[in-house]
Write a protein that holds these residues in place. Structure first.
Motif: not given
Length: 190
Positions: A162-188
């Protein structure tokens, strides 16, 4: 390894905005283009935002089992064509589905390996402001979307993330972390 990412949440929560940011940040992700029976909004192009179908064609595809998921939302039909997802997975691309909660449940049943992310508003009242601010729906349509949203918000505990879209940049970064972790990619480096 290719994966399917289901991004869901109530209308007006900012799914599209967060997905746009995600697609810019994570290579080899592609957005699946859904089919709908709703008429195109100003500036929308068939095959880009949606595959716009008449109700008869949509029903024929449902009967033929061509949809991974399909739902009726605010009086219109929406669905994800199996061929859209399978083609991209076959090309080694990971696929993002931007769909409503009832469709996310169908994908969960059909593809339990899909990664499911629920986008939530900081407060339910934020949805009304966002929907009114869009200027794309009349007041009755907004009320119908808000009623559906109330039910959808109750379902967020069903989702792995669950990602709370309270602030776009923070929420986008959280979504990116989830996707990268699931794909086994290093963090940006953002």
């Amino acid at each position: 390894m290719s994966k399917v990412f289901v991004i869901t949440g109530p209308s007006g929560v900012g799914k599209g905005t967060l997905i746009s940011a995600l697609l810019e940040r994570v290579p080899d992700l592609e957005l699946s283009v859904s089919a709908t029976t709703r008429p195109p909004r100003a500036g929308e192009v068939d095959g880009r935002e949606y595959h716009f179908l008449d109700p008869e064609d949509f029903e024929r595809l449902v009967a033929q089992g061509e949809f991974l998921e399909h739902a009726t939302y605010s009086g219109n039909r929406y669905g994800t064509l199996r061929s859209e997802v399978e083609r991209r997975l076959g090309e080694g691309k990971s696929v993002v589905l931007e769909i409503e909660v009832q469709g996310a449940r169908q994908v969960r049943d059909a593809m339990p390996e899909a990664v499911q992310v629920f986008i939530a508003p900081p407060e339910p009242a934020d949805l009304r402001r966002r929907l009114q601010g869009r200027g794309t729906d009349d007041p009755d349509a907004i009320e119908a979307r808000l009623e559906t949203a109330r039910r959808e918000l109750e379902a967020q505990d069903e989702f792995a993330h669950v990602v709370v879209n309270d602030e776009i940049e923070r929420a986008a970064a959280e979504l990116e972390r989830i996707v990268r972790a699931e794909l086994g990619l290093e963090s940006s480096e953002r």
